[in-house]
Design a protein around this motif. Sequence first.
Motif, PDB file in Angstrom:
ATOM      1  N   ASN B 104      68.448  15.269  40.911  1.00 53.78           N
ATOM      2  CA  ASN B 104      68.548  14.801  41.718  1.00 53.78           C
ATOM      3  C   ASN B 104      67.671  13.698  42.935  1.00 53.78           C
ATOM      4  OD1 ASN B 104      71.377  14.032  40.458  1.00 53.78           O
ATOM      5  ND2 ASN B 104      71.938  16.017  40.838  1.00 53.78           N
ATOM      6  N   ARG B 139      72.493  11.083  41.213  1.00 52.74           N
ATOM      7  CA  ARG B 139      73.064  10.728  42.238  1.00 52.74           C
ATOM      8  C   ARG B 139      72.626  10.081  43.266  1.00 52.74           C
ATOM      9  NH1 ARG B 139      73.173  16.329  45.890  1.00 52.74           N
ATOM     10  NH2 ARG B 139      71.577  16.388  46.317  1.00 52.74           N
ATOM     11  N   ILE B 158      68.051  18.134  49.657  1.00 53.42           N
ATOM     12  CA  ILE B 158      68.606  19.369  49.102  1.00 53.42           C
ATOM     13  C   ILE B 158      69.478  20.755  49.070  1.00 53.42           C
ATOM     14  CG2 ILE B 158      65.936  19.018  48.122  1.00 53.42           C
ATOM     15  CD1 ILE B 158      65.865  22.113  50.137  1.00 53.42           C
ATOM     16  N   MET B 159      70.656  20.592  50.217  1.00 53.69           N
ATOM     17  CA  MET B 159      70.902  20.876  50.497  1.00 53.69           C
ATOM     18  C   MET B 159      70.625  22.251  51.029  1.00 53.69           C
ATOM     19  SD  MET B 159      74.134  19.495  49.926  1.00 53.69           S
ATOM     20  CE  MET B 159      74.998  20.519  50.216  1.00 53.69           C
ATOM     21  N   PHE B 161      71.092  23.595  54.230  1.00 54.31           N
ATOM     22  CA  PHE B 161      71.951  23.882  55.372  1.00 54.31           C
ATOM     23  C   PHE B 161      71.312  24.102  56.857  1.00 54.31           C
ATOM     24  CE2 PHE B 161      74.212  24.310  51.547  1.00 54.31           C
ATOM     25  CZ  PHE B 161      75.749  24.666  52.042  1.00 54.31           C
ATOM     26  N   VAL B 178      78.684  20.241  55.843  1.00 50.95           N
ATOM     27  CA  VAL B 178      78.651  19.782  54.272  1.00 50.95           C
ATOM     28  C   VAL B 178      80.422  19.873  54.535  1.00 50.95           C
ATOM     29  CG1 VAL B 178      78.476  20.893  52.120  1.00 50.95           C
ATOM     30  CG2 VAL B 178      77.585  21.153  54.481  1.00 50.95           C
ATOM     31  N   VAL B 179      80.301  18.185  53.324  1.00 54.10           N
ATOM     32  CA  VAL B 179      81.875  17.977  52.527  1.00 54.10           C
ATOM     33  C   VAL B 179      81.602  17.705  51.022  1.00 54.10           C
ATOM     34  CG1 VAL B 179      82.028  16.855  54.939  1.00 54.10           C
ATOM     35  CG2 VAL B 179      81.668  15.287  53.383  1.00 54.10           C
ATOM     36  N   HIS B 180      82.742  17.732  50.337  1.00 57.03           N
ATOM     37  CA  HIS B 180      82.867  17.870  49.302  1.00 57.03           C
ATOM     38  C   HIS B 180      81.863  19.353  48.166  1.00 57.03           C
ATOM     39  CE1 HIS B 180      84.250  14.264  49.509  1.00 57.03           C
ATOM     40  NE2 HIS B 180      82.899  13.111  50.427  1.00 57.03           N
ATOM     41  N   ARG B 181      81.626  18.879  47.134  1.00 59.07           N
ATOM     42  CA  ARG B 181      82.142  20.214  46.618  1.00 59.07           C
ATOM     43  C   ARG B 181      81.023  20.116  45.481  1.00 59.07           C
ATOM     44  NH1 ARG B 181      86.876  22.937  43.995  1.00 59.07           N
ATOM     45  NH2 ARG B 181      87.198  21.935  42.756  1.00 59.07           N
ATOM     46  N   GLY B 182      80.116  20.898  45.312  1.00 61.10           N
ATOM     47  CA  GLY B 182      79.221  21.068  43.886  1.00 61.10           C
ATOM     48  C   GLY B 182      78.146  20.231  44.018  1.00 61.10           C
ATOM     49  N   GLU B 183      78.318  19.340  43.298  1.00 60.54           N
ATOM     50  CA  GLU B 183      76.425  18.279  43.246  1.00 60.54           C
ATOM     51  C   GLU B 183      77.329  17.248  43.793  1.00 60.54           C
ATOM     52  OE1 GLU B 183      74.921  17.240  38.656  1.00 60.54           O
ATOM     53  OE2 GLU B 183      76.864  16.183  39.140  1.00 60.54           O
ATOM     54  N   ALA B 185      78.088  17.771  47.173  1.00 61.25           N
ATOM     55  CA  ALA B 185      78.856  17.868  48.498  1.00 61.25           C
ATOM     56  C   ALA B 185      77.355  17.151  49.381  1.00 61.25           C
ATOM     57  CB  ALA B 185      78.119  19.684  48.184  1.00 61.25           C
TER      58      ALA B 185
END
Lengths: 447, 329
Positions: B104, B139, B158-159, B161, B178-183, B185
């Motif tokens: 992504n 995305r 690339i998350m 963190f 971080v908000v939301h989840r998975g892809e 996020a």
Amino acid sequence: MGKKLLIHNDKVPNIHTLDVYRAHGGYASVEKALKTMTPDQVTDEVKKSGLRGRGGAGFPTGMKWSFLAKPEGVPRYLVCNADESEPGTFKDRYLMEKIPHALIEGMITSSYALGAKTSYIYIRGEYFYVARIVEKAIEEAYAAGWLGKNILGTDFSHDCYVQVGGGAYICGEETALLESLEGKRGNPRIKPPFPAVAGLWGCPTVVNNVETIAAVCPIVNMGGEEYAKIGIGKSTGTKLISASGHINKPGVYEIELGIPVEEFIYSEEYCGGIRNGKKLKAVVAGGSSVPILPTELILKTAKGEPRLMSYESLGDGGFQTGTMLGSGGFIAMDEDTSIVKNLFTFSRFYHHESCGQCSPCREGTGWMERILKKILDGRGTEADVELLWDIQSKIEGKTICPLGEAAAWPVAAALRHFKHEFIDYVKNPKNIKDVKHYFRLNNLVEA
Amino acid sequence: MKVTIDGIEIDVPKGTTILQAARMIGPEVAPPTMCYHSELKTSGGYCRTCIVKVTQGSTANPNPMPKPVASCRTEVMDGMVVQNVTSPEVLEARKGVVEFLLLNHPLDCPVCDQAGECNLQDLAYGHGAANTRYEFERREFDPIDIGDKIKLHMNRCIMCFRCVKVCEQITDGRVHGVVHRGENAEISTYIEKAIDNDFSGNVIDVCPVGALTDKTFRFKQRVWFTNPMDAHRNCENPKCKGLVRLWLKGDEILRVTARKDQWDEVHDFICNTCRYDKKKKTDWVIEGPTQVNRHSVISQNHYNHLNELKVQVMKQQKALGFMDINKQP
């Protein structure tokens, strides 16, 4: 009739109330444990019983308990994992909804064995009404003196709390559950340290499934050795199976581990055969994440022996020809089922539920879903099928928590046993039936 | 404790991770990292690029570990045997991880400020495939401002963190997570609240990709046209040591960053005053040019190694009896 230990009196009216539950022999294990046994004796009984974790992994519970670190002056916790979200599994809901006191009784007895003064029941967000039922039962238990200070006049005090989750599948992973319980984002922790050493708020914690904790009551009541006589080999006792799919009688059944799969599917006592007289095509034996098996492999092992409902027998042959008992979400599919569509549903679920922490799962689950959607749209190629295999092999075993595996295994198994179906869809898109209807049902845009 | 990595044995103290042990041996066997940062606690384990195979757990328990492990978060045991570059399995898995990380990623290096000092570029160059097998839409997020000095391009993230850990551990209040989840996020500030903290600028330095960039430097210059210099000043902030790297173009200081070590990790985090407000040469005591790895594109402007090369070439030419073409007649 097989022996029932957990839900034998689920049809008794008002069994969810303390009085009726008590009248049917409830809370006997608490009395027995607190008055006549030491905590170590209770742990020993659980060890002798050979009880294995009912949440999916099947790890011996007694061993898990004995790993619990017991440093002086540090509280210990028992956490009940009631975040049951595996597609195809609904046994814990049934147990908590019908007989909530069985869980609370198990919580008290187990906490006594572990020396935990506080325990938590982490219930899945979607089970809000179940949480209400359990909370009410806890209130009753407090009022009757089963919870609180100095239970039964002994010096054992215990508090039990219900925590409702936010509705994330990942919070069923024990470390993610602990994070969520602490009020953080439900991301799995990197292990080690394991929860038995540093769990909830850094304190030693045991996380057990609802059914595991409930099974502690009959073990204490009848004795571990007696319990170990039920079942077969290392799969002892009874297990709740959530049967669903194209069977005549879907529902939650308590089985003695070791009954043949064929008997479970076709006998009137359990599933009652495949509906409309159709033939069985495939079975997912333990919840959506375990490998799917075609009829010939689920009824008989590769060696030709009848397959039994037990941890060992279902796992016979590894993933090449076997599967797992998992959490007991038994999904049967008849001859008309499209394995590709079924796999797409599963992949969609894992894509949606991936927490996004580690890259293979975060990116790979979505990729697999899109490729499957492409195949169902009739635009797939044979290269896509090969690619699907390659992606799953690059996710499996490379992630922090087992969600990666849970997403990869169904894909691997479907490709292993039903590759011809994928190839057929790719070569003859006309064979893909009812897909528009299916997409509409799932609010997917038609491509 | 003795640990063997790719056949090389090394003695390390207790509590060392496999990654640290490998780095002690040298860059040849050190696994690449994207999310691990030694100064940030609990960092690492997310990107999975540093996975290695443990073929022997320890002397006491010689069984291999069933799955590849994240070397940055796994402590060594006495007698552990680890395979990194010698295991084709690990290299294949790493290739997979790089592919996932790039899945992504917009690959907009030509317009990305991080190009040239991007860890993902290096990783993809070293371990990735030449082209992608992903054919779906990537995305997309809109770039947002985090405070007045930092730009967030979530597309490129690339998350790892790391920035979240900086905000947790280096700055005072955490307003970033971080908000939301998975892809879906994404890194975000608390309800779009801007980061205004003395040390917020460090999120730019720890970002391994171009997701967090310095707005005061954006689009001003490609890094390989600048000259990095190590410099220091007496910073008033007690937490900041004032040890920085100046990126110069001529006499102009284009940007100020913290110093990064051999593994591209920051050890002395700098305050925002040093980073944004001291852009005059007179503010700093310049120590000298930064040692840049010869393989880095940034070293283009440092001709030292080229001079060495020239000398070598000339020696060879002389030995072969060629005419010295560089000699003026």
